[in-house]
Design a protein around this motif. Structure first.
Motif, PDB file in Angstrom:
ATOM      1  N   LEU A 112       0.738  -1.057  -0.030  1.00 59.88           N
ATOM      2  CA  LEU A 112       0.112  -0.184   0.009  1.00 59.88           C
ATOM      3  C   LEU A 112       1.001   1.271  -0.056  1.00 59.88           C
ATOM      4  CD1 LEU A 112      -2.596  -1.072   2.578  1.00 59.88           C
ATOM      5  CD2 LEU A 112      -2.968  -1.012   0.171  1.00 59.88           C
ATOM      6  N   HIS A 113       0.631   2.307  -0.621  1.00 57.84           N
ATOM      7  CA  HIS A 113       1.246   3.520  -0.852  1.00 57.84           C
ATOM      8  C   HIS A 113       0.322   4.610  -0.463  1.00 57.84           C
ATOM      9  CE1 HIS A 113       4.380   1.606  -3.526  1.00 57.84           C
ATOM     10  NE2 HIS A 113       3.418   0.951  -4.048  1.00 57.84           N
ATOM     11  N   PHE A 114       0.401   5.314   0.463  1.00 63.60           N
ATOM     12  CA  PHE A 114      -0.253   6.770   0.935  1.00 63.60           C
ATOM     13  C   PHE A 114       0.458   7.577   2.021  1.00 63.60           C
ATOM     14  CE2 PHE A 114      -1.030   3.252   3.818  1.00 63.60           C
ATOM     15  CZ  PHE A 114      -1.132   3.652   4.996  1.00 63.60           C
ATOM     16  N   SER A 115      -0.153   8.484   2.359  1.00 58.60           N
ATOM     17  CA  SER A 115       0.580   9.375   3.280  1.00 58.60           C
ATOM     18  C   SER A 115      -0.133   9.516   4.389  1.00 58.60           C
ATOM     19  CB  SER A 115       0.609  11.059   2.629  1.00 58.60           C
ATOM     20  OG  SER A 115       1.421  10.741   1.621  1.00 58.60           O
ATOM     21  N   ALA A 173       9.172   4.774   5.610  1.00 53.12           N
ATOM     22  CA  ALA A 173       9.211   6.290   6.043  1.00 53.12           C
ATOM     23  C   ALA A 173      10.264   6.988   5.694  1.00 53.12           C
ATOM     24  CB  ALA A 173       8.299   6.328   7.224  1.00 53.12           C
ATOM     25  N   PRO A 174      10.307   8.333   5.665  1.00 55.70           N
ATOM     26  CA  PRO A 174      11.474   9.061   5.720  1.00 55.70           C
ATOM     27  C   PRO A 174      12.332   8.780   7.119  1.00 55.70           C
ATOM     28  CG  PRO A 174       9.780  10.393   4.910  1.00 55.70           C
ATOM     29  CD  PRO A 174       9.326   9.064   5.389  1.00 55.70           C
ATOM     30  N   TRP A 175      13.626   8.976   7.007  1.00 52.49           N
ATOM     31  CA  TRP A 175      14.254   8.626   7.980  1.00 52.49           C
ATOM     32  C   TRP A 175      14.004   9.335   9.408  1.00 52.49           C
ATOM     33  CZ3 TRP A 175      18.693   5.290   8.615  1.00 52.49           C
ATOM     34  CH2 TRP A 175      19.505   5.347   9.883  1.00 52.49           C
ATOM     35  N   PRO A 222       3.290  18.861   7.398  1.00 54.35           N
ATOM     36  CA  PRO A 222       3.460  18.134   5.934  1.00 54.35           C
ATOM     37  C   PRO A 222       2.896  16.782   6.168  1.00 54.35           C
ATOM     38  CG  PRO A 222       5.222  18.389   7.149  1.00 54.35           C
ATOM     39  CD  PRO A 222       4.454  19.058   7.942  1.00 54.35           C
ATOM     40  N   PRO A 223       2.455  16.200   5.074  1.00 55.83           N
ATOM     41  CA  PRO A 223       2.246  14.749   5.005  1.00 55.83           C
ATOM     42  C   PRO A 223       3.318  13.953   5.120  1.00 55.83           C
ATOM     43  CG  PRO A 223       1.642  15.679   2.797  1.00 55.83           C
ATOM     44  CD  PRO A 223       2.092  16.967   3.722  1.00 55.83           C
ATOM     45  N   ILE A 224       3.340  12.645   5.706  1.00 52.98           N
ATOM     46  CA  ILE A 224       4.401  11.823   5.595  1.00 52.98           C
ATOM     47  C   ILE A 224       4.122  10.729   4.624  1.00 52.98           C
ATOM     48  CG2 ILE A 224       5.709  10.285   6.967  1.00 52.98           C
ATOM     49  CD1 ILE A 224       5.057  12.179   9.618  1.00 52.98           C
ATOM     50  N   PRO A 225       5.025  10.451   3.683  1.00 49.08           N
ATOM     51  CA  PRO A 225       4.775   9.334   2.801  1.00 49.08           C
ATOM     52  C   PRO A 225       5.195   8.042   3.358  1.00 49.08           C
ATOM     53  CG  PRO A 225       6.585  10.722   1.828  1.00 49.08           C
ATOM     54  CD  PRO A 225       6.031  11.375   3.103  1.00 49.08           C
ATOM     55  N   PRO A 263      -8.651  -4.577  -3.742  1.00 47.80           N
ATOM     56  CA  PRO A 263      -8.726  -3.800  -5.083  1.00 47.80           C
ATOM     57  C   PRO A 263      -7.505  -2.892  -4.802  1.00 47.80           C
ATOM     58  CG  PRO A 263     -10.157  -3.303  -3.305  1.00 47.80           C
ATOM     59  CD  PRO A 263      -9.558  -4.383  -3.124  1.00 47.80           C
ATOM     60  N   ALA A 264      -6.230  -3.334  -4.545  1.00 44.24           N
ATOM     61  CA  ALA A 264      -5.092  -2.507  -4.373  1.00 44.24           C
ATOM     62  C   ALA A 264      -4.583  -1.815  -5.935  1.00 44.24           C
ATOM     63  CB  ALA A 264      -3.956  -3.427  -4.083  1.00 44.24           C
ATOM     64  N   GLU A 265      -5.193  -2.399  -7.200  1.00 39.56           N
ATOM     65  CA  GLU A 265      -4.643  -1.669  -8.280  1.00 39.56           C
ATOM     66  C   GLU A 265      -5.606  -0.606  -8.774  1.00 39.56           C
ATOM     67  OE1 GLU A 265      -3.296  -4.421 -11.395  1.00 39.56           O
ATOM     68  OE2 GLU A 265      -3.895  -6.024 -10.026  1.00 39.56           O
ATOM     69  N   ASP A 266      -6.800  -0.617  -8.014  1.00 37.15           N
ATOM     70  CA  ASP A 266      -7.680   0.413  -8.341  1.00 37.15           C
ATOM     71  C   ASP A 266      -7.165   1.772  -7.847  1.00 37.15           C
ATOM     72  OD1 ASP A 266      -9.056  -1.422  -9.456  1.00 37.15           O
ATOM     73  OD2 ASP A 266     -10.538  -1.826  -7.767  1.00 37.15           O
ATOM     74  N   GLY A 267      -6.819   2.619  -8.424  1.00 37.10           N
ATOM     75  CA  GLY A 267      -6.307   4.178  -8.164  1.00 37.10           C
ATOM     76  C   GLY A 267      -5.142   4.227  -7.852  1.00 37.10           C
ATOM     77  N   LEU A 268      -4.264   3.440  -8.460  1.00 41.54           N
ATOM     78  CA  LEU A 268      -2.793   3.492  -8.413  1.00 41.54           C
ATOM     79  C   LEU A 268      -2.146   4.644  -8.641  1.00 41.54           C
ATOM     80  CD1 LEU A 268      -1.142  -0.062  -9.347  1.00 41.54           C
ATOM     81  CD2 LEU A 268      -1.062   1.212  -7.081  1.00 41.54           C
ATOM     82  N   GLU A 269      -1.411   5.454  -7.725  1.00 40.27           N
ATOM     83  CA  GLU A 269      -0.720   6.530  -7.963  1.00 40.27           C
ATOM     84  C   GLU A 269       0.912   6.539  -7.659  1.00 40.27           C
ATOM     85  OE1 GLU A 269      -2.705   9.492  -5.771  1.00 40.27           O
ATOM     86  OE2 GLU A 269      -4.461   9.505  -6.611  1.00 40.27           O
ATOM     87  N   PRO A 270       1.632   7.101  -8.306  1.00 42.45           N
ATOM     88  CA  PRO A 270       2.890   7.305  -7.908  1.00 42.45           C
ATOM     89  C   PRO A 270       3.243   7.458  -6.412  1.00 42.45           C
ATOM     90  CG  PRO A 270       2.699   8.585  -9.920  1.00 42.45           C
ATOM     91  CD  PRO A 270       1.249   8.070  -9.362  1.00 42.45           C
ATOM     92  N   SER A 271       3.943   6.547  -5.764  1.00 39.21           N
ATOM     93  CA  SER A 271       4.198   6.895  -4.170  1.00 39.21           C
ATOM     94  C   SER A 271       5.216   8.093  -4.003  1.00 39.21           C
ATOM     95  CB  SER A 271       4.881   5.706  -3.731  1.00 39.21           C
ATOM     96  OG  SER A 271       5.397   5.642  -2.425  1.00 39.21           O
ATOM     97  N   ALA A 272       4.664   8.901  -3.126  1.00 41.12           N
ATOM     98  CA  ALA A 272       5.494  10.060  -2.659  1.00 41.12           C
ATOM     99  C   ALA A 272       6.830   9.825  -2.037  1.00 41.12           C
ATOM    100  CB  ALA A 272       4.590  11.044  -1.871  1.00 41.12           C
ATOM    101  N   LEU A 273       6.765   8.561  -1.613  1.00 37.51           N
ATOM    102  CA  LEU A 273       8.208   8.152  -0.922  1.00 37.51           C
ATOM    103  C   LEU A 273       9.514   8.256  -1.983  1.00 37.51           C
ATOM    104  CD1 LEU A 273       9.397   7.322   1.909  1.00 37.51           C
ATOM    105  CD2 LEU A 273       8.890   5.045   1.050  1.00 37.51           C
TER     106      LEU A 273
END
Length: 912
Positions: A436-439, A545-547, A520-523, A472-482
């Motif tokens: 899963l990719h989200f913020s 997540a970011p370090w 800020p959002p944390i990817p 349904p992980a393929e629905d609404g796939l967007e590039p990951s901000a990480l």
């Protein structure tokens, strides 16, 4: 009597002897205890008046006795009650008591202070303790001077600010500060990057190592690696201070959850043309067709992860490097498949730090050959990770991670999918390699986390099952901000804790803070993994997540109140090994001897075992040349302190270290072992040019081994020094440890002895034609096979209904065979099994000779999950393959013997 006893105590106590004072204190304590436990009573005639029963006197007498009993119970309880320092929870108990009230739980601190005041116990505080050494005294004086200077500077700046404001002037230049974000860290391409620059206060402590984001939290609660001996150039927590072996077993499988800071696992970024990326990944081991055909479409689109062993080529053979996880950055929505040749894609490879440099150089070599040019980045200090496992792992994540709404105020599809997992108790139930990719929001805005409410209605459970089935992980796939460098930097510039506390102070207690533009959002990237050894075992969540965002996430995660009444248990490196061992998984790098990282780990462990062995007195350490193996055989097989594959395959051992100071102290015993080479010390040594023979081993995958077993060709594979990684389970009693020897069953009956009982060395079998015959029992194989436990005759198919069983011709054939065996009676071997050995090692069957040695145990112990001893080891492929082809069941039996012991244990192995 009383005055004499008191005088005796005075004389004994006044002599100044410590024994007399201790005896007096003991007598005083016993007398006080006896007085408290003595219940006063009234004589029987107290209820009589003139020889007759008086009702009022009778009632008064019983009232006195009841009050005396109650008073005695309360007094006895108060006298025998322990001190506050003795009432801490079991997990916080120590060998010695602490005399600091702050070291006990908050509910016991007032009682501890009161008890210390009554007993005149001096209060000890570390900040007020006088330094005991010159160095500590100098540091304390320096800190005091620096505090005085800082206080004077603050007073001076405050006066300047007040004077400037009173006159309406601007602030002086020397106190004017610039408010802004930190500069974005530089990330070099195709080069190694530097670790983050620590603050001046801790800079000297990180000269030769790097701290994890949660180092300060762990340093107070766990045993860390030695300051001058970091592990993989990181300060890693080894194990928590509290006793956690059995709690770890329960938390990872029964209830609760275990969490680890896995930020030391390295991340490598690979960027460029997708066609070139595919060629590079194929060259490092991702050559399976399932990765690049239609089945691998979900992985290439970023909806799945890939986990497996990476490898590199050389000298006509491929050598494994390390296990890895490969993640693609999802494609942009609406991307055209025809333009894939010009689209730039991004891939993350997560590998163990012990093999990071080897893989980095291999990727760099292949990317330089690609046109258009690819490039790689070292992201070890850009991306951190947290691992969670256990039934409550999903619950802990849901209580900590609050999805961040996008700019249009809507959550992403993956964030909604994550929130729909409420009630999930095993990540392994999800589709394999789900991601899963989200913020998320800053976890400090919702601190402390609240207990989740478990849905009990059938509709929620049905919805969860439907989600797990459809996924349904393929629905609404967007590039990951990480994968975006700027997004990671913005997430790293979080508001200070002081500003968060100020905002909380202006709100009603119990309310969560609202997200503002300053937050800020944390990817994050969240993916699950499962054990290939057992479908029923728990899965594992990995959070990327970011370090610099790992620490606030960690603080919230370890304080989540779970429904079970527990909190997530933090673990260290030893708990990682324990969980992998109980799930039957090999742990990298200890169980991967056919890799460079595994060989280096084994050499380091040899050095540590040798040092520990050399420090023991001669009466307490094993003398390897006197190990008695029965039948006149003396001496351990190879080096008893190592998994001596060099001896098994005839490979060159590592050269002797001339700077080894401990070698001279143990040379006499080491020379007694049947070694071709001595055990080396580790570290860079001048003049050491030859590599260890361990780096010439080649690991055979399980799929290749199964193919060789099923192959009709009797020829052995042409892989030199091939080993097979196996999981070993003892069929009965016994416990095996690391470096245990693994034997196969004797292949053929051994002829009876015809000579005198002369000693035959275990590792030097007599040459043929000299008239010597090994003095092993001729029925040794039968003795070991007789130790197999008897199983029920009926199989699991007998539990089916009667009609279904008797309609099966195979079942009817088994029933007829069983009836015939009953009419014939038991076989002679079942009535009278082969008699065991009576001359040596207490009647236990002798272990086979050196020619039947097939491998070594890399990790072994008693397994709480299985209720018996298990182990992970490696076997020589050319020695076990013919036996498995001849008899699949008996060919997978083995005999395991601990190094330095005489008794072996029957076990069964299976390829991993």
């Amino acid at each position: 009597m009383a005055s004499r006893s008191a005088g005796g105590r005075g004389v004994g106590g006044g002599g100044g002897g410590g024994g007399g004072q201790a005896a007096n204190a003991h007598r005083h304590k016993r007398a006080k205890l006896n007085t408290a436990r003595n219940i006063p009573i009234q004589p029987a005639d107290a209820a009589l008046k003139d020889g007759e029963l008086d009702l009022q006197a009778f009632v008064a007498a019983h009232e006195f006795e009841i009050k005396s009993l109650e008073q005695s119970m309360s007094t006895s309880k108060a006298v025998s009650t322990g001190r506050a320092f003795q009432m801490v929870p079991r997990g916080l108990r120590r060998r010695t008591a602490s005399h600091n009230p702050k070291k006990v739980p908050r509910r016991l601190r007032a009682r501890a202070r009161r008890e210390m005041a009554e007993d005149n116990t001096p209060t000890v505080e570390s900040r007020r303790r006088k330094p005991r050494t010159v160095r500590a005294r100098i540091r304390a004086e320096t800190a005091k001077r620096l505090g005085i200077l800082a206080r004077r500077q603050r007073i001076r700046r405050r006066k300047l600010v007040e004077a400037a404001r009173a006159e309406g002037e601007e602030l002086p230049t020397q106190i004017r500060t610039v408010v802004g974000r930190l500069p974005r860290p530089k990330i070099r391409r195709n080069e190694l990057n530097d670790p983050p620059k620590p603050t001046a206060r801790f800079r000297r402590r990180q000269i030769n190592k790097t701290w994890l984001p949660t180092h300060l939290w762990h340093a107070k609660r766990a045993r860390m690696t030695e300051p001058k001996k970091p592990l993989w150039r990181f300060a890693i927590p080894l194990t928590p201070n509290e006793k956690i072996y059995r709690p770890t077993h329960r938390a990872q499988g029964e209830r609760g959850t275990m969490v680890w800071d896995m930020s030391y696992v390295s991340t490598i970024g690979l960027y460029g043309n997708p066609v070139g990326i595919e060629r590079v990944l194929r060259r490092v081991g991702l050559s399976q067709d399932s990765c690049w055909n239609d089945k691998g479409g979900k992985w290439k689109r970023g909806a799945r992860t890939w986990s497996g062993l990476l490898s590199r080529g050389g000298n006509g053979q491929r050598r494994h490097v390390c296990p890895a996880t490969v993640i693609w950055n999802p494609e942009s929505p609406g991307s055209n498949p025809e333009q894939q040749a010009t689209v730039q894609r991004q891939v993350y490879l997560r590998v163990h730090p012990s093999a990071f440099l080897e893989l980095f150089n291999e990727l760099l070599r292949w990317t330089k050959m690609e046109t258009p040019r690819l490039y790689i980045e070292d992201l070890r200090f850009e991306i951190g990770a947290i691992d969670l496992t256990g039934p409550a792992s999903t619950e802990a994540l849901l209580a900590t991670l609050a999805p961040h709404a996008a700019g249009h105020g809507l959550e992403s599809a993956h964030a909604k999918l994550f929130e729909s997992l409420q009630g999930l108790t095993n990540p392994a139930a999800l589709p394999a390699n789900s991601i899963l990719h989200f913020s998320i929001q800053d976890p400090r805005l919702r601190y402390p986390p609240r207990k989740q409410v478990l849905p009990d209605d059938p509709d929620s459970q049905l919805a969860l099952l439907q989600t797990m089935q459809s996924w349904p992980a393929e629905d609404g796939l967007e590039p990951s901000a990480l994968f975006d460098r700027d997004a990671r930097h913005r997430a790293s510039c979080l508001p200070s804790q002081k500003s968060i506390d100020r905002r909380k102070g202006s709100m009603t207690a119990g309310r969560f803070l609202d997200v503002t533009k300053a937050d800020p959002p944390i990817p994050v990237v969240l993916f699950s993994s499962r054990s290939a050894s057992s479908i029923q075992s728990q899965g594992t969540w990995t959070l990327l997540a970011p370090w610099k965002c790992i620490l606030p996430i960690w603080h919230s995660l370890v304080h989540v109140p779970l429904i079970s009444g527990l909190n997530p248990r933090p673990g260290g490196l030893k708990e990682t090994v324990q969980v992998a061992f109980e799930r039957g998984q090999p742990w990298f790098p200890a169980d991967y001897l056919a890799t460079d990282a595994g060989a280096d780990w084994e050499l380091e462990q040899r050095c540590q075992r040798k040092t520990a062995w050399g420090r023991r007195p001669k009466s307490k350490r094993t003398e390897w040349m006197t190990v008695h193996l029965g039948a006149g055989r003396r001496g351990e097989l190879g080096d008893g302190l190592s998994c001596d594959f060099e001896m098994l395959f005839g490979l060159p051992g590592p050269p002797k270290d001339e700077n080894d100071k401990d070698g001279d102290a143990v040379d006499a015993s080491v020379d007694g072992m049947n070694l071709d080479q001595e055990v080396p010390a580790l570290g860079p040594v001048k003049g050491r040019t030859e590599p260890s023979g361990l780096k010439l081993l080649n690991q055979t995958p399980k799929a290749t081994f199964d193919h060789l077993v099923a192959s009709p060709s009797p020829m052995a594979p042409g892989i030199p020094n091939a080993i097979l990684q196996v999981r070993i389970c003892l069929v009965a009693r016994g416990v095996v440890t690391t470096c245990a020897r693994i034997y196969r069953l004797p292949s053929a009956p051994i002829s009876a002895p015809t000579t005198s009982s002369a000693e035959v060395p275990a590792t030097l079998p007599p040459a043929e034609g000299e008239g010597h015959v090994a003095a092993l029992p001729h029925d040794l194989r039968s003795q070991w096979l007789a130790r197999l436990p008897s199983h029920a005759t009926h199989s699991a198919a007998s539990k089916r209904p009667w009609e279904a069983r008797h309609a099966d011709p195979i079942y009817l054939q088994r029933e007829r065979a069983l009836a015939q065996s009953i009419l014939r009676g038991p076989a002679p071997s079942a009535i009278n099994p082969p008699p065991p050995n009576h001359g040596d090692i207490g009647g236990h069957p002798l272990v086979p000779d050196a020619k039947d040695l097939v491998g070594f145990v890399t990790s072994g112990s008693f397994c709480l999950a299985n209720g018996r001893a298990v182990a992970i080891g490696s076997l020589a492929l050319d020695k076990v393959l013919p036996d498995v082809r001849a008899n699949s069941k008996e060919g997978r039996l083995c005999i395991v013997r601990n190094a330095g012991e005489s008794v072996g244990w029957l076990a069964r192995w299976e390829a991993v």
